[in-house]
Scaffold this active site. Structure first.
Site, mmCIF file in Angstrom:
data_model
loop_
_atom_site.group_PDB
_atom_site.id
_atom_site.type_symbol
_atom_site.label_atom_id
_atom_site.label_comp_id
_atom_site.label_asym_id
_atom_site.label_seq_id
_atom_site.Cartn_x
_atom_site.Cartn_y
_atom_site.Cartn_z
ATOM 1 N N HIS A 73 20.243 -78.587 -57.946
ATOM 2 C CA HIS A 73 19.445 -77.368 -58.133
ATOM 3 C C HIS A 73 17.951 -77.690 -58.103
ATOM 4 O O HIS A 73 17.522 -78.774 -58.498
ATOM 5 C CB HIS A 73 19.808 -76.697 -59.465
ATOM 6 C CG HIS A 73 19.228 -75.329 -59.602
ATOM 7 N ND1 HIS A 73 17.956 -75.118 -60.081
ATOM 8 C CD2 HIS A 73 19.722 -74.106 -59.295
ATOM 9 C CE1 HIS A 73 17.701 -73.811 -60.082
ATOM 10 N NE2 HIS A 73 18.763 -73.182 -59.598
ATOM 11 N N GLU A 84 19.577 -71.488 -51.836
ATOM 12 C CA GLU A 84 18.582 -70.901 -52.729
ATOM 13 C C GLU A 84 17.184 -71.317 -52.267
ATOM 14 O O GLU A 84 16.724 -72.415 -52.616
ATOM 15 C CB GLU A 84 18.810 -71.369 -54.168
ATOM 16 C CG GLU A 84 20.107 -70.901 -54.785
ATOM 17 C CD GLU A 84 20.121 -71.130 -56.287
ATOM 18 O OE1 GLU A 84 20.275 -70.155 -57.033
ATOM 19 O OE2 GLU A 84 19.978 -72.289 -56.710
#
Length: 271
Positions: free
Chosen positions: A110, A182
């Site tokens: 992430h 993302e």
């Protein structure tokens, strides 16, 4: 690079993942999970398998979340893991232990892990291998750092994907990989990235995944301020959404489940 008109994706459940990050304390995380458990027991999209739902709470909340969701089809996973299972690694999270306490998923790479905690490409590569080694489905996060044109974003993001899977041996057989696209510049914003931008990037990611014989099954989710309405906007382009703060209200999550149900079953009207 111009994105062609989206073609219908192969029939499969829509995948919705929710990361709670560190927004809720343990007590409130468990309460949230109990509300999601009730949703899963009563919402036809989850109950009948048209939507596959998983949640990633903070580490101390994992046992309570696991218990709150017991008996439902909702999967549980961790927001990170270490690349080794045992050893002198103070504060590390073993993938073997995550599996032992009931986790099915592990998030890897992430943007916040990269930016705040220094996870570089090598760390992501080793963590991905650790997840697979321990029978955890990886949620591999990829995305360009700064806002750019879709072609440049596709190139940067595809390189990130290639780097993460480069460590897998030629003989590897990855039963399932979930890739969460993302764009880092869209995380925490009021609106997600434009559908046309997302479509170009995901088309390239899908091309790369389909060409890799080691990966037997892959789903691509969109994250980055995903919210009610995003799934409909991206219909035909993505397999689902990786949700953050917009799903921390169970009522909003219910709206997204309604939306997913309407897309997966045209005879269903949103409630």
């Amino acid at each position: 690079m111009t994105e062609p008109a989206p073609a219908p994706l192969p029939h499969a459940p829509i995948v919705l993942g929710v990361s709670l990050k560190l927004y809720l304390d343990v007590e409130n995380t468990v309460q949230w999970s109990k509300a999601v458990s009730e949703l899963a027991r009563t919402h036809p999209a989850v109950e009948q398998g048209r939507v596959r739902l998983f949640v990633l709470p903070s580490l101390p909340a994992l046992p309570g979340v696991r218990d709150a969701l017991a008996g439902t089809p909702v999967g549980v996973g961790a927001q990170d893991l270490f690349w080794e299972d045992r050893g002198a690694f103070t504060g590390a999270i073993s993938g073997a232990d995550l599996k032992a306490i009931g986790c099915a998923y592990a998030e890897v790479g992430h943007a916040e892990r990269r930016g705040l905690f220094g996870d570089d490409d090598e760390a992501v590569r080793r963590k991905l291998a650790a997840a697979l080694r321990n029978g955890l489905t990886p949620i591999l996060c990829v995305g360009e750092t700064t806002k750019s044109d879709p072609t440049a974003a596709a190139v940067e993001t595809a390189k990130e994907l290639a780097s993460a899977i480069a460590g897998l041996p030629p003989s590897a057989s990855v039963h399932e990989l979930i890739v969460a696209y993302e764009p880092r510049w869209a995380i925490g914003q009021a609106e997600p990235a434009a559908a046309e931008h997302v479509g170009v990037v995901i088309l390239e990611l899908r091309r790369r995944l389909e060409a890799d014989s080691r990966i037997r099954s892959a789903s691509i989710l969109y994250g980055g301020s995903a919210q009610p309405g995003t799934l409909s906007t991206l219909a035909g382009r993505v397999n689902g959404l990786f949700l953050g703060r917009f799903a921390h209200d169970p009522g909003r999550l219910a709206l997204i489940l309604d939306e997913a149900d309407a897309l997966s079953n045209p005879e269903v009207s949103t409630r």
